[in-house]
Design a protein around this motif. Structure first.
Motif, PDB file in Angstrom:
ATOM      1  N   ALA A 293      26.606 -67.367 -28.726  1.00  0.00           N
ATOM      2  CA  ALA A 293      28.038 -67.244 -28.430  1.00  0.00           C
ATOM      3  C   ALA A 293      28.208 -65.645 -27.500  1.00  0.00           C
ATOM      4  O   ALA A 293      29.324 -64.840 -27.331  1.00  0.00           O
ATOM      5  CB  ALA A 293      29.201 -67.238 -29.895  1.00  0.00           C
ATOM      6  N   GLY A 294      27.089 -64.899 -27.630  1.00  0.00           N
ATOM      7  CA  GLY A 294      26.949 -63.718 -26.927  1.00  0.00           C
ATOM      8  C   GLY A 294      27.992 -62.538 -28.176  1.00  0.00           C
ATOM      9  O   GLY A 294      28.553 -61.531 -27.879  1.00  0.00           O
ATOM     10  N   GLN A 295      27.795 -62.671 -28.937  1.00  0.00           N
ATOM     11  CA  GLN A 295      28.644 -61.836 -30.174  1.00  0.00           C
ATOM     12  C   GLN A 295      27.774 -60.828 -30.854  1.00  0.00           C
ATOM     13  O   GLN A 295      28.014 -60.108 -31.675  1.00  0.00           O
ATOM     14  CB  GLN A 295      29.358 -62.580 -31.387  1.00  0.00           C
ATOM     15  N   GLY A 296      26.379 -60.426 -30.587  1.00  0.00           N
ATOM     16  CA  GLY A 296      25.579 -59.668 -31.801  1.00  0.00           C
ATOM     17  C   GLY A 296      26.384 -58.738 -31.700  1.00  0.00           C
ATOM     18  O   GLY A 296      26.352 -57.557 -32.591  1.00  0.00           O
ATOM     19  N   PHE A 297      25.730 -57.389 -30.550  1.00  0.00           N
ATOM     20  CA  PHE A 297      26.411 -56.062 -30.181  1.00  0.00           C
ATOM     21  C   PHE A 297      27.680 -56.164 -30.501  1.00  0.00           C
ATOM     22  O   PHE A 297      28.392 -55.093 -31.059  1.00  0.00           O
ATOM     23  CB  PHE A 297      25.904 -55.691 -28.454  1.00  0.00           C
ATOM     24  N   ASN A 298      28.620 -57.080 -30.020  1.00  0.00           N
ATOM     25  CA  ASN A 298      29.866 -57.112 -30.496  1.00  0.00           C
ATOM     26  C   ASN A 298      30.563 -56.544 -32.549  1.00  0.00           C
ATOM     27  O   ASN A 298      30.994 -55.510 -32.595  1.00  0.00           O
ATOM     28  CB  ASN A 298      31.013 -58.562 -29.335  1.00  0.00           C
ATOM     29  N   LEU A 299      29.446 -57.914 -32.663  1.00  0.00           N
ATOM     30  CA  LEU A 299      29.539 -57.438 -34.122  1.00  0.00           C
ATOM     31  C   LEU A 299      28.767 -56.604 -34.657  1.00  0.00           C
ATOM     32  O   LEU A 299      29.778 -55.492 -35.554  1.00  0.00           O
ATOM     33  CB  LEU A 299      28.673 -58.573 -34.780  1.00  0.00           C
ATOM     34  N   GLY A 300      27.621 -55.378 -33.954  1.00  0.00           N
ATOM     35  CA  GLY A 300      28.118 -54.733 -34.212  1.00  0.00           C
ATOM     36  C   GLY A 300      28.469 -53.327 -33.887  1.00  0.00           C
ATOM     37  O   GLY A 300      28.960 -52.220 -34.572  1.00  0.00           O
ATOM     38  N   LEU A 301      29.345 -53.445 -33.145  1.00  0.00           N
ATOM     39  CA  LEU A 301      29.926 -52.473 -32.326  1.00  0.00           C
ATOM     40  C   LEU A 301      31.616 -52.532 -33.280  1.00  0.00           C
ATOM     41  O   LEU A 301      31.766 -51.601 -33.927  1.00  0.00           O
ATOM     42  CB  LEU A 301      30.517 -52.462 -30.774  1.00  0.00           C
ATOM     43  N   ARG A 302      31.667 -53.579 -34.339  1.00  0.00           N
ATOM     44  CA  ARG A 302      32.846 -53.017 -34.751  1.00  0.00           C
ATOM     45  C   ARG A 302      32.109 -52.899 -36.430  1.00  0.00           C
ATOM     46  O   ARG A 302      32.714 -52.005 -37.414  1.00  0.00           O
ATOM     47  CB  ARG A 302      33.577 -54.767 -35.375  1.00  0.00           C
ATOM     48  N   ASP A 303      30.791 -52.597 -36.713  1.00  0.00           N
ATOM     49  CA  ASP A 303      29.921 -52.321 -37.693  1.00  0.00           C
ATOM     50  C   ASP A 303      29.786 -50.856 -37.630  1.00  0.00           C
ATOM     51  O   ASP A 303      31.118 -50.553 -37.983  1.00  0.00           O
ATOM     52  CB  ASP A 303      28.922 -52.575 -38.297  1.00  0.00           C
ATOM     53  N   VAL A 304      29.829 -49.968 -36.401  1.00  0.00           N
ATOM     54  CA  VAL A 304      30.042 -48.741 -35.990  1.00  0.00           C
ATOM     55  C   VAL A 304      31.880 -48.203 -36.689  1.00  0.00           C
ATOM     56  O   VAL A 304      31.751 -46.719 -36.702  1.00  0.00           O
ATOM     57  CB  VAL A 304      29.758 -48.426 -34.562  1.00  0.00           C
ATOM     58  N   ALA A 305      32.678 -49.106 -35.690  1.00  0.00           N
ATOM     59  CA  ALA A 305      34.202 -48.754 -35.650  1.00  0.00           C
ATOM     60  C   ALA A 305      34.591 -49.325 -37.164  1.00  0.00           C
ATOM     61  O   ALA A 305      35.436 -47.745 -37.281  1.00  0.00           O
ATOM     62  CB  ALA A 305      34.763 -49.451 -34.903  1.00  0.00           C
ATOM     63  N   THR A 306      34.141 -49.647 -38.185  1.00  0.00           N
ATOM     64  CA  THR A 306      34.752 -49.966 -39.226  1.00  0.00           C
ATOM     65  C   THR A 306      34.389 -48.350 -40.259  1.00  0.00           C
ATOM     66  O   THR A 306      35.021 -47.567 -41.039  1.00  0.00           O
ATOM     67  CB  THR A 306      34.213 -51.304 -39.649  1.00  0.00           C
ATOM     68  N   LEU A 307      32.839 -48.217 -40.030  1.00  0.00           N
ATOM     69  CA  LEU A 307      32.025 -47.219 -41.051  1.00  0.00           C
ATOM     70  C   LEU A 307      32.243 -46.197 -40.701  1.00  0.00           C
ATOM     71  O   LEU A 307      32.694 -45.223 -41.367  1.00  0.00           O
ATOM     72  CB  LEU A 307      30.218 -47.336 -40.793  1.00  0.00           C
ATOM     73  N   ALA A 308      32.969 -45.442 -39.103  1.00  0.00           N
ATOM     74  CA  ALA A 308      33.746 -44.570 -38.904  1.00  0.00           C
ATOM     75  C   ALA A 308      34.632 -44.215 -39.233  1.00  0.00           C
ATOM     76  O   ALA A 308      35.038 -42.806 -39.847  1.00  0.00           O
ATOM     77  CB  ALA A 308      33.865 -44.599 -37.805  1.00  0.00           C
ATOM     78  N   GLN A 309      35.489 -45.136 -39.171  1.00  0.00           N
ATOM     79  CA  GLN A 309      36.772 -45.511 -40.313  1.00  0.00           C
ATOM     80  C   GLN A 309      36.389 -44.636 -41.199  1.00  0.00           C
ATOM     81  O   GLN A 309      37.851 -43.667 -41.842  1.00  0.00           O
ATOM     82  CB  GLN A 309      37.162 -46.903 -39.949  1.00  0.00           C
ATOM     83  N   CYS A 310      35.592 -45.341 -42.131  1.00  0.00           N
ATOM     84  CA  CYS A 310      35.583 -45.660 -43.350  1.00  0.00           C
ATOM     85  C   CYS A 310      35.428 -43.668 -43.968  1.00  0.00           C
ATOM     86  O   CYS A 310      36.263 -43.590 -45.224  1.00  0.00           O
ATOM     87  CB  CYS A 310      34.495 -45.993 -44.239  1.00  0.00           C
ATOM     88  N   ILE A 311      33.814 -43.455 -43.449  1.00  0.00           N
ATOM     89  CA  ILE A 311      33.937 -41.752 -43.535  1.00  0.00           C
ATOM     90  C   ILE A 311      34.893 -41.220 -43.227  1.00  0.00           C
ATOM     91  O   ILE A 311      35.191 -40.160 -43.497  1.00  0.00           O
ATOM     92  CB  ILE A 311      32.458 -41.605 -42.506  1.00  0.00           C
ATOM     93  N   ALA A 312      35.794 -41.554 -41.945  1.00  0.00           N
ATOM     94  CA  ALA A 312      37.058 -40.737 -41.576  1.00  0.00           C
ATOM     95  C   ALA A 312      38.187 -40.390 -42.501  1.00  0.00           C
ATOM     96  O   ALA A 312      38.509 -39.475 -43.563  1.00  0.00           O
ATOM     97  CB  ALA A 312      37.549 -40.696 -40.804  1.00  0.00           C
ATOM     98  N   LYS A 313      38.118 -41.946 -44.276  1.00  0.00           N
ATOM     99  CA  LYS A 313      39.276 -41.415 -44.418  1.00  0.00           C
ATOM    100  C   LYS A 313      39.169 -41.341 -45.572  1.00  0.00           C
ATOM    101  O   LYS A 313      39.757 -40.477 -46.907  1.00  0.00           O
ATOM    102  CB  LYS A 313      39.805 -42.910 -44.550  1.00  0.00           C
ATOM    103  N   HIS A 314      37.173 -41.471 -46.446  1.00  0.00           N
ATOM    104  CA  HIS A 314      37.065 -41.314 -47.140  1.00  0.00           C
ATOM    105  C   HIS A 314      35.889 -40.391 -47.500  1.00  0.00           C
ATOM    106  O   HIS A 314      35.659 -39.795 -49.377  1.00  0.00           O
ATOM    107  CB  HIS A 314      36.576 -42.585 -47.789  1.00  0.00           C
ATOM    108  N   GLY A 315      35.651 -40.243 -46.678  1.00  0.00           N
ATOM    109  CA  GLY A 315      35.023 -38.556 -46.681  1.00  0.00           C
ATOM    110  C   GLY A 315      33.067 -39.471 -46.967  1.00  0.00           C
ATOM    111  O   GLY A 315      32.543 -40.876 -46.995  1.00  0.00           O
TER     112      GLY A 315
END
Length: 398
Positions: A293-315
């Motif tokens: 379904a062509g989801q591999g990189f897209n799933l990883g990119l959402r990992d990136v977005a969420t991790l960066a968001q968590c770092i920004a909010k919680h340090g």
């Protein structure tokens, strides 16, 4: 002896690691990216250029990071998706809306070039190889062309692929499922325009996907048993196109060219524990999918977005990674089930299941609620949606 102390060390300079490096820019943390390959422009424009399918959610993430403006001119919109099964009735069709495609196909060379232009080379150590990791002290030993470097990091992010070296150093396990399939990847030339149409056709031995590219090309990913893959790889271009035409049909007209063919085994890899201490795994290091379904990189990119968001909010405190893992659990689980389920259902030869599959495709095509639910996850809007997908800048959370 520690030669270097930083806040965040990213191991793996592929698209996922490089995008995370970019997402962390401006959040006030010192960062370093380490990669085994020289971090140089990977631009080689030709007929054989490899490509990725980007979901609408991924497009939004890249837009928020300033990458999309460098890609837009090279992106082919996916306006229509046609799903069918060889020698069986029933089809399902997904149609994009005006100005809102179902996704985009972009050659990897252009994504690499954009990231290369946007990242600060002073924060990149490459070529370099991680040869030791102490999870207890967050100390990493890196071998470079000029010798060893000892790095101490408050957070280590492993983005080093399905065969993650960091996973081995941390003595963490991964659940691996080998599909009895090889993927044949190539670019296909067409005689008539593709009009932004993408196709997923399930054959008796595995799925065959064709995605629209620029210059009237299609990106082919064809999953077949290993012995058949070996045979297909040895055929002449004309004979290969003949076999492909027979398996796919003539919905795209006649194929008139095939580029360089590559083949690799298909597997699913999932880490049950994606964080240990202050070490976290993202992208293919945490989960490698079947490309159905062509989801591999897209799933990883959402990992990136969420991790960066968590770092920004919680340090970089201990609760941050627990929060990250919790936020990503549903999306990862659903996409893993979707891709693996499609392979299990469409490769099963249980009597009567072919009829059920046909009825399922008809139902999917005619029940809007079912179609919308599937499209929601395929477009990257399932689970907890990251701020970047909602077009909320991370720096505002600091």
């Amino acid at each position: 002896m520690i030669n270097k102390e930083i806040d965040i060390l990213i191991v793996g300079g592929g698209l996922t690691g490089a995008t995370l490096m970019l997402a962390l820019r401006g959040l006030g943390f010192s960062t370093l990216l380490v990669d085994v390959h020289p971090f140089a422009d990977k631009v080689k424009p030709d007929f054989d250029a490899r490509s990725l399918a980007l979901s609408p959610a991924s497009q939004r993430i890249l837009n928020m990071l300033g990458v999309w403006e460098h890609l837009q001119a090279h992106a082919t919109p996916i306006e229509f998706i046609h799903v069918s099964e060889q020698n069986h009735f029933g089809v399902s069709r997904l149609q994009g809306e005006a100005g809102a495609p179902l996704g985009y196909v972009v050659e990897m060379q252009y994504i690499n070039r954009a990231l290369q232009q946007l990242l600060d080379p002073q924060h990149i150590l490459a070529p370099a190889t991680v040869c030791a990791v102490d999870p207890a002290t967050q100390a990493v030993t890196v071998t470079t062309e000029t010798g060893e470097v000892q790095i101490s990091a408050r957070l280590i992010v492993a983005a080093d692929g399905a065969n993650s070296a960091i996973r081995r150093f941390c003595a963490l396990s991964a659940q691996t499922k080998m599909y009895v399939q090889q993927a044949i990847v190539a670019n296909i030339g067409l005689k008539k325009p593709h009009e932004g149409r993408a196709y997923e056709r399930f054959t008796a031995h595995g799925p065959l996907a064709l995605l629209p590219m620029q210059e009237n090309r299609m990106s082919l990913v064809w999953a077949v048993p290993p012995n058949e893959a070996e045979q297909l790889m040895t055929l002449s271009d004309a004979d290969f196109l003949g076999n492909l035409q027979q398996a796919f049909g003539y919905r795209l007209g006649r194929f008139n060219k095939v580029g360089k063919r590559t083949s690799f085994p298909l597997q699913q890899v999932l880490m049950p524990q994606q964080a240990k201490g202050q070490i976290v795994f993202v992208g293919n290091a945490a989960h490698t999918l079947h490309p159905v379904a062509g989801q591999g990189f897209n799933l990883g990119l959402r990992d990136v977005a969420t991790l960066a968001q968590c770092i920004a909010k919680h340090g970089l405190n201990g609760d941050m990674l627990e929060n990250y893992v919790r936020l990503r659990a549903h999306d990862q689980k659903m996409i893993m089930r979707l891709t693996d389920g499609l392979i299990s259902v469409f490769t099963s030869r249980v009597p009567g299941l072919g009829l059920a599959r046909g009825l399922g495709l008809v139902a999917l095509d005619n029940i809007p609620a079912l179609k919308n639910l599937l499209a929601r996850y395929a477009r990257g809007f399932g689970g907890v949606i990251p701020d970047l997908v909602c077009e909320i800048a991370l720096a505002e959370n600091k």
